[in-house]
Structures are given as structure tokens and as C-alpha cells.
Design a protein around this motif. Sequence first.
Motif, PDB file in Angstrom:
ATOM      1  N   ASN A  24       0.723  -1.310   0.005  1.00 21.85           N
ATOM      2  CA  ASN A  24       0.106  -0.017  -0.067  1.00 21.85           C
ATOM      3  C   ASN A  24       1.007   1.135  -0.173  1.00 21.85           C
ATOM      4  O   ASN A  24       1.995   1.241   0.800  1.00 21.85           O
ATOM      5  CB  ASN A  24      -1.122   0.112   1.210  1.00 21.85           C
ATOM      6  CG  ASN A  24      -1.958  -1.091   1.283  1.00 21.85           C
ATOM      7  OD1 ASN A  24      -2.653  -1.010   0.244  1.00 21.85           O
ATOM      8  ND2 ASN A  24      -2.149  -1.676   2.317  1.00 21.85           N
ATOM      9  N   PRO A  25       0.556   2.358  -0.989  1.00 21.63           N
ATOM     10  CA  PRO A  25       1.434   3.502  -0.896  1.00 21.63           C
ATOM     11  C   PRO A  25       1.383   4.160   0.216  1.00 21.63           C
ATOM     12  O   PRO A  25       0.215   4.428   0.891  1.00 21.63           O
ATOM     13  CB  PRO A  25       0.725   4.201  -2.355  1.00 21.63           C
ATOM     14  CG  PRO A  25      -0.602   3.820  -2.226  1.00 21.63           C
ATOM     15  CD  PRO A  25      -0.578   2.368  -1.922  1.00 21.63           C
ATOM     16  N   GLY A  26       2.339   4.658   0.731  1.00 27.67           N
ATOM     17  CA  GLY A  26       2.499   5.509   1.977  1.00 27.67           C
ATOM     18  C   GLY A  26       2.495   7.130   1.809  1.00 27.67           C
ATOM     19  O   GLY A  26       2.346   7.366   0.471  1.00 27.67           O
ATOM     20  N   GLU A  27       3.022   7.774   2.506  1.00 25.85           N
ATOM     21  CA  GLU A  27       3.067   9.136   2.464  1.00 25.85           C
ATOM     22  C   GLU A  27       3.750   9.723   1.447  1.00 25.85           C
ATOM     23  O   GLU A  27       5.020   9.305   1.295  1.00 25.85           O
ATOM     24  CB  GLU A  27       3.341   9.985   3.662  1.00 25.85           C
ATOM     25  CG  GLU A  27       3.470  11.556   3.831  1.00 25.85           C
ATOM     26  CD  GLU A  27       1.978  12.052   3.788  1.00 25.85           C
ATOM     27  OE1 GLU A  27       1.733  13.556   3.307  1.00 25.85           O
ATOM     28  OE2 GLU A  27       1.161  11.439   4.234  1.00 25.85           O
ATOM     29  N   GLY A  73      -0.679   7.530  -2.789  1.00 29.02           N
ATOM     30  CA  GLY A  73      -0.897   7.729  -1.488  1.00 29.02           C
ATOM     31  C   GLY A  73      -1.138   9.127  -0.879  1.00 29.02           C
ATOM     32  O   GLY A  73      -1.091   9.995  -1.687  1.00 29.02           O
ATOM     33  N   PRO A  74      -1.336   9.197   0.490  1.00 30.55           N
ATOM     34  CA  PRO A  74      -1.717  10.665   0.916  1.00 30.55           C
ATOM     35  C   PRO A  74      -0.558  11.597   0.629  1.00 30.55           C
ATOM     36  O   PRO A  74       0.745  10.991   0.804  1.00 30.55           O
ATOM     37  CB  PRO A  74      -1.943  10.580   2.423  1.00 30.55           C
ATOM     38  CG  PRO A  74      -1.216   9.045   2.623  1.00 30.55           C
ATOM     39  CD  PRO A  74      -1.442   8.274   1.494  1.00 30.55           C
ATOM     40  N   GLY A  75      -0.813  12.819   0.507  1.00 28.00           N
ATOM     41  CA  GLY A  75       0.445  13.715   0.214  1.00 28.00           C
ATOM     42  C   GLY A  75       1.100  13.700  -0.789  1.00 28.00           C
ATOM     43  O   GLY A  75       2.191  14.642  -1.197  1.00 28.00           O
ATOM     44  N   CYS A  76       0.708  13.265  -1.956  1.00 27.05           N
ATOM     45  CA  CYS A  76       1.155  13.196  -3.117  1.00 27.05           C
ATOM     46  C   CYS A  76       0.826  14.594  -3.989  1.00 27.05           C
ATOM     47  O   CYS A  76      -0.297  15.128  -3.653  1.00 27.05           O
ATOM     48  CB  CYS A  76       0.556  12.137  -4.165  1.00 27.05           C
ATOM     49  SG  CYS A  76       1.306  10.523  -3.937  1.00 27.05           S
ATOM     50  N   SER A  77       1.955  15.091  -4.831  1.00 27.53           N
ATOM     51  CA  SER A  77       1.841  16.404  -5.358  1.00 27.53           C
ATOM     52  C   SER A  77       0.693  16.743  -6.280  1.00 27.53           C
ATOM     53  O   SER A  77       0.506  17.806  -6.807  1.00 27.53           O
ATOM     54  CB  SER A  77       3.036  16.837  -5.719  1.00 27.53           C
ATOM     55  OG  SER A  77       3.758  16.049  -6.688  1.00 27.53           O
ATOM     56  N   GLY A  78       0.328  15.695  -6.761  1.00 24.69           N
ATOM     57  CA  GLY A  78      -0.693  15.674  -8.118  1.00 24.69           C
ATOM     58  C   GLY A  78       0.090  15.528  -9.552  1.00 24.69           C
ATOM     59  O   GLY A  78      -0.711  15.718 -10.434  1.00 24.69           O
ATOM     60  N   ARG A  79       1.372  15.643  -9.493  1.00 24.35           N
ATOM     61  CA  ARG A  79       2.059  15.264 -10.647  1.00 24.35           C
ATOM     62  C   ARG A  79       1.560  14.258 -11.464  1.00 24.35           C
ATOM     63  O   ARG A  79       1.647  14.142 -12.763  1.00 24.35           O
ATOM     64  CB  ARG A  79       3.522  15.233 -10.280  1.00 24.35           C
ATOM     65  CG  ARG A  79       4.316  15.035 -11.617  1.00 24.35           C
ATOM     66  CD  ARG A  79       5.946  14.930 -11.433  1.00 24.35           C
ATOM     67  NE  ARG A  79       6.577  14.752 -12.796  1.00 24.35           N
ATOM     68  CZ  ARG A  79       7.950  14.287 -12.689  1.00 24.35           C
ATOM     69  NH1 ARG A  79       8.548  14.193 -11.719  1.00 24.35           N
ATOM     70  NH2 ARG A  79       8.501  14.237 -13.717  1.00 24.35           N
ATOM     71  N   VAL A 101       6.466   3.439  -4.845  1.00 22.93           N
ATOM     72  CA  VAL A 101       7.582   4.173  -5.234  1.00 22.93           C
ATOM     73  C   VAL A 101       7.529   5.562  -4.640  1.00 22.93           C
ATOM     74  O   VAL A 101       6.334   6.285  -4.847  1.00 22.93           O
ATOM     75  CB  VAL A 101       7.816   4.148  -6.650  1.00 22.93           C
ATOM     76  CG1 VAL A 101       9.078   5.009  -7.154  1.00 22.93           C
ATOM     77  CG2 VAL A 101       7.764   2.857  -7.469  1.00 22.93           C
ATOM     78  N   PRO A 102       8.278   6.155  -3.972  1.00 21.96           N
ATOM     79  CA  PRO A 102       8.207   7.544  -3.892  1.00 21.96           C
ATOM     80  C   PRO A 102       8.093   8.475  -4.802  1.00 21.96           C
ATOM     81  O   PRO A 102       8.710   8.190  -6.062  1.00 21.96           O
ATOM     82  CB  PRO A 102       9.772   7.976  -3.040  1.00 21.96           C
ATOM     83  CG  PRO A 102      10.081   6.830  -2.647  1.00 21.96           C
ATOM     84  CD  PRO A 102       9.505   5.714  -3.428  1.00 21.96           C
ATOM     85  N   GLU A 103       7.309   9.529  -5.267  1.00 16.41           N
ATOM     86  CA  GLU A 103       6.945  10.027  -6.436  1.00 16.41           C
ATOM     87  C   GLU A 103       8.158  10.643  -7.027  1.00 16.41           C
ATOM     88  O   GLU A 103       8.246  10.843  -8.283  1.00 16.41           O
ATOM     89  CB  GLU A 103       5.704  10.769  -6.160  1.00 16.41           C
ATOM     90  CG  GLU A 103       6.010  12.177  -5.230  1.00 16.41           C
ATOM     91  CD  GLU A 103       4.617  13.322  -5.299  1.00 16.41           C
ATOM     92  OE1 GLU A 103       3.986  13.114  -5.937  1.00 16.41           O
ATOM     93  OE2 GLU A 103       5.074  14.090  -4.358  1.00 16.41           O
ATOM     94  N   GLY A 104       9.121  11.173  -6.250  1.00 17.64           N
ATOM     95  CA  GLY A 104      10.148  11.832  -6.943  1.00 17.64           C
ATOM     96  C   GLY A 104      11.041  10.755  -7.704  1.00 17.64           C
ATOM     97  O   GLY A 104      11.980  11.123  -8.255  1.00 17.64           O
ATOM     98  N   LEU A 105      10.906   9.515  -7.724  1.00 18.09           N
ATOM     99  CA  LEU A 105      11.856   8.570  -8.140  1.00 18.09           C
ATOM    100  C   LEU A 105      10.890   8.018  -9.421  1.00 18.09           C
ATOM    101  O   LEU A 105      11.618   6.996 -10.099  1.00 18.09           O
ATOM    102  CB  LEU A 105      12.314   7.629  -7.349  1.00 18.09           C
ATOM    103  CG  LEU A 105      12.765   7.874  -6.004  1.00 18.09           C
ATOM    104  CD1 LEU A 105      13.413   6.448  -4.958  1.00 18.09           C
ATOM    105  CD2 LEU A 105      14.087   8.834  -6.325  1.00 18.09           C
ATOM    106  N   LEU A 106       9.861   8.552  -9.672  1.00 20.53           N
ATOM    107  CA  LEU A 106       9.380   8.283 -10.886  1.00 20.53           C
ATOM    108  C   LEU A 106       9.722   9.028 -12.086  1.00 20.53           C
ATOM    109  O   LEU A 106      10.028  10.171 -12.079  1.00 20.53           O
ATOM    110  CB  LEU A 106       7.671   8.214 -10.692  1.00 20.53           C
ATOM    111  CG  LEU A 106       7.042   6.950  -9.997  1.00 20.53           C
ATOM    112  CD1 LEU A 106       5.620   7.491  -9.740  1.00 20.53           C
ATOM    113  CD2 LEU A 106       7.135   5.630 -10.573  1.00 20.53           C
TER     114      LEU A 106
END
Length: 340
Positions: A24-27, A73-79, A101-106
Amino acid sequence: MFAAYFDCPGGPENLYMKEVMKPNPGEGEVLVKVSASALNRADLLQRRGKYPPPKGASDILGLEAAGSVAGLGPGCSGRWRIGDAVMALLPGGGQAQFVTVPEGLLMPIPKDMTFIQAAAIPEAWLTAFQLLHFVGKVQEGERVLIHAGASGVGMAAIQLVRLAKAIPIVTAGTQEKLEATANAGAAAGFNYKNEDFSEKVLEVTQGSGVDIILDCVGASYWEKNLNCLSTDGRWIIYGLLSGGEVHGDLLARLISKRASIHTSLLRSRDKEYKECLVKAFTEEVLPHFSGEASPRLQPLVDSVYPLHAIAEAHRFMEENRNIGKIVIEIPVCGKKGPPQ
């Protein structure tokens, strides 16, 4: 979901597909439905019990993945949006039907590129980009010696050296591999099995040597590396295929050339460093994978194995037969595929 797994360290025969809990995706994390991953030497070392995942990372194999966004997950920037085609750099977990995956590593998958092709990019290309630019500070016109030139990292490095307007020189173990590196842009290539690459490098550089060495071999190459490294050259070690124990007057040879040794591992870097690397790569390199770009970059896929044949893929890499990347195709969710 199903994932590549092993219960105890050992040979490829220990690998199998295991049913595990879907993450499950985290923050700030994105859930990716994986269509393809790829094999790296780190996977082989982890399977042998010699390279455990970093603290907090998944113990499932796989340092990269390509697929589509399946959850936020919660807190994603919407990118990112559900359904976006993405590829990711991972500390582990890529050889499974889902990974967080942390959104910044996509990274977005370039236009007209398949998931199979995209899976061949993150680990190899980001490693090569990091070594050349973040560590080696490559400059236009410099000469770069790339060991294992036909590997995934090697083929990426050749093209990135050309993109930086520098000169790639490679070593490889067969004529077929040397021809592949030449097709990728290598200015010269030498078979380390039947010729002294250091003497050949000095010949083609008129005795000057190379400014940067990308070395995944280690101990057995140290004398030849220093022989063909230029004054003030940078020797970058990112693997130890031949081991790490050196016998000889390494430091005296090094200081006589005012040379420097740098070492680097990407997997254990912190999230902030990796996000900075991914951002720079996305801005500076990724556009060159599109059809209209010049020069155009191309990931090289050697072969594709279904996840249920993961042991066979490991054996193939251990035999050093691949030119470019070995890609692992992940089954559609809910389907395990044929038994091994």
C-alpha cells in the motif's frame, strides 16, 4: 500478488514465484502496476546473500520497474495520475506485480516506448549518468574508458559520453560485444581476454591515456587501469567483479599521476540524492529518447524472460552472455504463469 523470491541464499535454482501481500502506498508514494522489470548484477549478489537491500527497502528482487500508476498515497503532489505510464528507480521490489515508489523517483516513459524498453532504462542509465556527471564531472573532449562496455551500464555510458561530446573507449570479452559497442558509438574497443587493453588505450590516445575510467571489475585491473589513466585522471569504481583485494604499490602509482579514486553505489543513496539524480536525468537526458531528438538515445534489450523463468534469466546473466539488458516481463495481475 506474485513476486520473484528466494527463501535462502544460493544459486538460481532457489528462485521461485511467491504469492505475497500487495503493498500500500504511504505518504508521498505512488503504487505502480508493474509490466516489466530488468535484471542487474545486484540481484545476483542479493540472491547469493552478498548484497542485502538497504534498511527499510523491500526484500523482493528488482531495482527498476516500468508500468502504470495504479494508486496514489496521501500527500502526493498531483504530478501523477492513475494510468500514467511510468518507470522507476528502486532499492528493491521491482520484480513483482505491484511496487510502491516515492513520487520523486518516477519518470514518464518516453513517447512510443514500450514497457519492455522502458524497463531497461532506470538502473543502468541512472547509474551511468551519475558516474559520469555527479561523480566524474565529465567534460567535452575528455576520453572515457568503460569496462564491461556491452553491459547495460556500459551501453548506456557509451551513449551518454557521446551526448556529453566526450570520447568513449571500451573493453569487452567477445568480438560480438565489441561490434555492439561500436554500433552504440564507442570510438575504440578492446578484447580484455586476448590483448592488453592498457597498451591499446595508450596507442589510440597517442600516449596520453584516458581522463576517466568507469570500472566495475576492481582488483584484477588496477595496474592496467593506472597504466592508461592520464595525469589528473579519475578512476571511478562502482563494482568489484574480480574482488577488492589489491597487492602492489597502488598508492605510489596513483600519487605519481596525481590521480584520484572515486567509489560509488547508487542503491544505498538516500531518497533526496536519488530524487536529485532522477530530476537531472529527466530534464537533461530523457528528451533524447524521443524519436525527434538528436542525438537519439536507445536502450538496448538483449532478451526478455517471463517472471516464472527468473532462474533462467539469472543463469544467463551469470554466464556473461548478454549484450545490453535482460528484461523480466511481469504477468498480468492474478495470473501466475506456467510453473518453473
